[in-house]
Write an enzyme that holds these catalytic residues in place. Structure first.
Site, mmCIF file in Angstrom:
data_model
loop_
_atom_site.group_PDB
_atom_site.id
_atom_site.type_symbol
_atom_site.label_atom_id
_atom_site.label_comp_id
_atom_site.label_asym_id
_atom_site.label_seq_id
_atom_site.Cartn_x
_atom_site.Cartn_y
_atom_site.Cartn_z
ATOM 1 N N GLU A 84 1.272 -1.533 0.143
ATOM 2 C CA GLU A 84 0.042 -0.239 0.026
ATOM 3 C C GLU A 84 0.879 1.297 0.339
ATOM 4 O OE1 GLU A 84 -3.183 0.741 -0.318
ATOM 5 O OE2 GLU A 84 -3.698 -1.851 -0.832
ATOM 6 N N TYR B 205 -6.843 6.006 4.538
ATOM 7 C CA TYR B 205 -6.839 5.088 3.492
ATOM 8 C C TYR B 205 -6.046 3.974 3.769
ATOM 9 C CZ TYR B 205 -6.590 3.005 -1.246
ATOM 10 O OH TYR B 205 -6.746 2.145 -2.314
ATOM 11 N N ASP C 228 -11.736 5.681 -2.588
ATOM 12 C CA ASP C 228 -11.262 6.561 -3.689
ATOM 13 C C ASP C 228 -11.368 7.116 -5.137
ATOM 14 O OD1 ASP C 228 -10.895 4.476 -5.202
ATOM 15 O OD2 ASP C 228 -8.331 3.931 -5.446
#
Ligand code: SF4
Length: 313
Positions: free
Chosen positions: A53, A138, A156
């Site tokens: 990520e 996020y 997103d």
């Protein structure tokens, strides 16, 4: 609230729970049948997922694959990363052109926190994961979803574009959060967030590939029906054959409301100027494409030449 303000508390999806369930199932089946095989999608190790990520924030996914493999070869666990010299981690980061070096420092610090504050085991909720250095909402939600199947619906840019087009969700952060939450099947954040992001990345990009990517939401999609494929991050109509898509969309939507229709009844329902050049021969061609794409089935009426069409099961 004035008339022109969007109603952000109610998602456009809330009205029809059967449609939501069908759309959920269709998207999961589409994702499970075929998706980009990134290696971090095959693991539920929170450390490996966190690395993917953080790397993906600045770098194209195809390039992240090699860096991610090398990183995990070098430091396979949070404990090994915590015990590395910070300078080595930063050197790795810049050597692989992964963007801001601060991210390497934060990862090193986060690994140290996991070892010292959490006894080596990652926290499992989005809220607790946000306590780690450099981990924002996020990323925390992504790790909670993909490692622990314990996240909220991801919102997103890709997901906003999909929700805006497919379900006419107003361009408003609260509205997107509400709609994304309404749409996610309970307790399935791992597969769901992967699937909806895949849809936004593969089918519903800035120039959508509704038919070529076999989008599983054509039947419900507002943009597919109206032919308007603008989105918050696509302010003008993408250049592709909009009007034909628009009519394909109308056929799909109309047949979603009726079990089946003969062409003579379908035609006037999808265009006001049905007839002449834009009459039956035109409609037969459109229907034939949709049959080839596996979306429609046709029956020849025995007592006339008329075709009856229905959505394929
Ligand atoms: S039908 Fe097209 S516009 Fe609608 S969600 Fe699918 S890819 Fe996006």
């Amino acid at each position: 609230m004035t008339e022109s303000e969007p109603d952000t508390d109610r998602s456009p999806l809330a009205a029809d729970s059967d449609a939501v369930e069908s759309a959920q199932q269709a998207l999961i089946e589409w994702y499970e049948a075929d998706h980009r095989a990134y290696p971090w999608r095959k693991t539920d190790d929170p450390y490996a997922i966190l690395i993917s990520e953080v790397m993906s924030q600045q770098t194209q996914l195809d390039r992240v694959v090699e860096a991610w493999d090398d990183f995990l070869d070098e430091w396979p666990t949070a404990a090994s990363l915590a015990s590395a010299a910070r300078g080595e981690v930063v050197a790795f980061w810049s050597g692989h052109s992964l963007g801001y070096n601060n991210r390497a420092k934060y990862l090193h610090e986060a690994a140290t926190q996991v070892v010292t504050d959490y006894d080596g085991a990652f926290p499992e909720t989005p809220e607790a994961l946000q306590e780690l250095m450099g981990v924002g909402p996020y990323t925390a939600n992504a790790v909670a979803s993909f490692a622990f199947n314990n996240g909220n619906a991801v919102v997103d840019t890709n997901v906003k574009r999909v929700l805006y087009r497919a379900f006419d969700v107003p361009d408003d952060d609260t509205a997107f959060e509400t709609a994304a939450g309404d749409l996610m099947p309970e307790g399935r954040s791992r597969v769901w967030n992967n699937a909806i992001m895949e849809l936004g990345g593969v089918a519903c990009g800035k120039t959508p590939e509704c038919d070529t990517a076999g989008c599983p939401w054509r039947q419900w999609c507002h943009a597919y029906e109206t032919g308007d494929f603008t989105a918050p991050d696509v302010p003008t109509q993408p250049s592709f054959e909009g009007s034909r898509r628009q009519f394909r969309g109308r056929v799909i939507r109309t047949l979603g409301e009726y079990d089946e229709l003969p062409l003579s009844e379908l035609g006037p329902r999808i265009r006001v100027d049905y007839g002449g050049e834009t009459g039956e021969p035109w409609l037969r061609e459109l229907v034939s494409d949709l049959v080839d794409d596996g979306l429609l089935a046709v029956d020849e009426e025995t007592d006339s030449d008329e075709l009856t069409v229905r959505l394929r099961e």
